[in-house]
Design an enzyme around this catalytic site. Structure first.
Site, PDB file in Angstrom:
ATOM      1  N   LYS A   1      -8.025   7.358 -13.030  1.00  0.00           N
ATOM      2  CA  LYS A   1      -6.777   8.124 -13.117  1.00  0.00           C
ATOM      3  C   LYS A   1      -5.735   7.427 -12.239  1.00  0.00           C
ATOM      4  CE  LYS A   1      -4.215  10.818 -11.571  1.00  0.00           C
ATOM      5  NZ  LYS A   1      -2.720  10.663 -11.323  1.00  0.00           N
TER       6      LYS A   1
ATOM      7  N   GLU B   1      -8.888   6.962   1.443  1.00  0.00           N
ATOM      8  CA  GLU B   1      -8.002   6.151   2.281  1.00  0.00           C
ATOM      9  C   GLU B   1      -6.608   6.759   2.211  1.00  0.00           C
ATOM     10  OE1 GLU B   1      -8.886   4.100   4.423  1.00  0.00           O
ATOM     11  OE2 GLU B   1     -10.988   4.015   3.800  1.00  0.00           O
TER      12      GLU B   1
ATOM     13  N   CYS C   1       0.635   1.545   2.899  1.00  0.00           N
ATOM     14  CA  CYS C   1       0.007   2.456   3.859  1.00  0.00           C
ATOM     15  C   CYS C   1      -0.169   1.793   5.220  1.00  0.00           C
ATOM     16  CB  CYS C   1      -1.327   2.961   3.326  1.00  0.00           C
ATOM     17  SG  CYS C   1      -2.537   1.666   2.979  1.00  0.00           S
TER      18      CYS C   1
ATOM     19  N   GLU D   1       4.664  10.186   8.329  1.00  0.00           N
ATOM     20  CA  GLU D   1       4.653   9.014   7.458  1.00  0.00           C
ATOM     21  C   GLU D   1       5.855   9.088   6.512  1.00  0.00           C
ATOM     22  OE1 GLU D   1       1.452   6.511   4.847  1.00  0.00           O
ATOM     23  OE2 GLU D   1       1.572   8.657   4.427  1.00  0.00           O
TER      24      GLU D   1
END
Length: 478
Positions: free
Chosen positions: A170, A243, A277, A378
């Site tokens: 996906k 992650e 990231c 973030e």
């Protein structure tokens, strides 16, 4: 136009619904449409993979390695064409896209070799034989982000297939074309029909996939908030490899070469338009070098050329989506509201070439408080926060003062302090005199704290292989 792959057939969503993807550098350009899949499509995909994977597991490691190697060769036929598609769909510069395109076949070849190393052990016993065997988990759900639409999926599909599992893939709804290209390469290489399913869609599609009890394991890369929801939904009897987010810092000590430090910071913060990231979002600079380093970083940021990644000389692509564009602008305003000083950037560059895309100039703040949202949240965009410290111990403390622990760097000529930092900092990845981005393909990847579940590393190493296999202990007497 792209489609779902279910049971070896390219099909649309059962509902007939489709989504559109437009070029983030010029949203007037339609790049692709893709199925907006629902629970019915997910069930069909899991049905097909659950039926097909045992035969793939029985094919043996040599055959699995052969298919992955052949898929790598398919992807290497026309890397420039793939890179151009990646630029149009995701927004990277051409150089960044070409690097990802070239990395992906190397990943698949690495995992092909891993198929031949999935061994067990024998153990001393008073009588008979005791040994362990590693076997496939079964149906794997691979849910991937848009920022590395070839590299990250290859790091999930590759080891899963190498171990003999089936996969329901996906991808992000933002990058349907590149997901199809990777899937097509595996099919052309000889992957049997049904072993891999491709299901397009958004958050509801992913939630339906995670909820299916026949999915034995979920590997996911994305935000911490979504990862936490996946972890709660899966429960203790199924495994996860998650992650997640980061708030990555570079410490610059008082002995650092400031030109080198500025280059390292700018590359980590503004490469990939800050949409990694592991991207640098904080600079923790010693008071003795803070101001000189800040001037160097601001000057370099202002020289970066924004634009369509296919245009000559462009160094900074657009934000990938309207949502990311709006989020970055909110955090620029938030930084100002919190009292930080904005030295450059944070606004559209202006001009006809960027008027129809999600472009922002890279923002550099100073005077950022360690407990402010600009230093804690973030952002996932080209926003850099400078924090001033007065000692090595304070720098380490500030580096660790966020919920995240993904990638942290240090710039110094003092190897003793660099190694002490690597020992003390709560970060899964530590970079000494290197950007926080850019990792070796044959080394484990993963964070600490809210950046990962920490149970199974990704990309390489024993933990990666073990995630995609179960271990069985066998006792034999004659």
């Amino acid at each position: 136009m792209t489609a779902n792959l279910i049971g070896g057939e390219w099909v649309g969503a059962a509902s007939g619904r489709r989504t559109e993807r437009h070029n983030p550098a010029d949203t007037r350009r339609l790049v692709a449409t893709a199925p907006d899949s629902g629970a019915e499509d997910v069930r069909a995909a899991v049905d097909a993979v659950a039926q097909a994977w045992p035969e793939w597991a029985a094919a043996g490691p040599e055959r699995r390695a052969e298919v992955l190697g052949a898929a790598a060769a398919v992807l290497e036929r026309d890397p420039e064409k793939l890179a151009a598609e990646l630029v149009a769909e995701e927004g990277k510069t051409f150089a960044e896209a070409l690097g990802e395109v070239r990395r992906t076949p190397a990943n698949l070849r690495y995992y092909a070799s891993e198929a031949l190393r999935l061994t067990g052990h024998t153990y001393p016993a008073r009588s008979g034989l005791v040994y362990t065997a590693r076997q496939p988990v079964g149906v794997i759900a691979a849910i991937t982000p848009w920022n590395f639409p070839l590299n990250i999926p290859s790091r999930k599909l590759g080891p899963a297939l190498a171990a003999g599992n089936g996969v329901v893939f996906k991808p992000s709804e933002v990058t349907p074309v590149l997901a199809r290209r990777l899937t097509e390469a595996l099919l052309e290489a000889g992957l049997p029909a049904g072993v891999l399913a491709l299901v397009h869609g958004g958050a509801d599609t992913g939630a339906a996939l995670v909820a299916d009890p026949r999915v034995a394991a979920v590997t996911f890369t994305g935000s911490t908030a979504v990862g936490e929801r996946i972890h709660a939904a899966v429960g203790p009897s199924r495994r996860t490899q998650l992650e997640l987010g980061g708030k990555n810092a570079v410490l610059v000590l008082d002995d650092a070469d400031l030109d080198r430090a500025a280059d390292i910071v700018v590359r980590g913060a503004f490469g990939l338009t800050g949409q990694a990231c592991t991207g640098t979002s904080r600079v923790i600079a010693h008071d003795a070098v803070h101001d000189d380093l800040l001037r160097r970083v601001v000057a370099r940021a202002e020289r970066l050329v924004p634009g369509d990644g296919l245009a000559e000389g462009v160094q900074l692509g657009p934000l990938a989506t309207r949502e990311q564009y709006d989020k970055v602008r909110r955090y620029v305003r938030l930084g100002l509201d919190e009292g930080a000083l904005l030295h450059t950037g944070g606004e559209p560059p202006g001009g006809a070439a960027t008027a129809h895309g999600y472009f922002l100039r890279p923002a550099v703040f100073s005077g950022v408080a360690p407990d402010s949202r600009l230093a804690q949240d973030e952002v996932f965009g080209p926003v850099l926060a400078f924090l001033r410290v007065h000692s090595f111990d304070e720098a380490v403390s500030v580096a660790d003062a966020t919920p995240y622990g993904l990638s942290t760097g240090i710039v110094t000529g003092d190897l003793r302090r660099a190694l002490e930092f690597a020992e003390r900092v709560r970060s899964g990845l530590v970079k000494v005199n290197q950007p926080t981005t850019g990792m070796a393909m044959n080394a484990p990847f993963g964070g600490l704290k809210a950046s990962s579940t920490q149970t199974s590393k990704e990309q390489a190493g024993a933990q990666m292989s073990h995630f995609y296999t179960t271990e069985k202990t066998v006792y034999v007497s004659p």
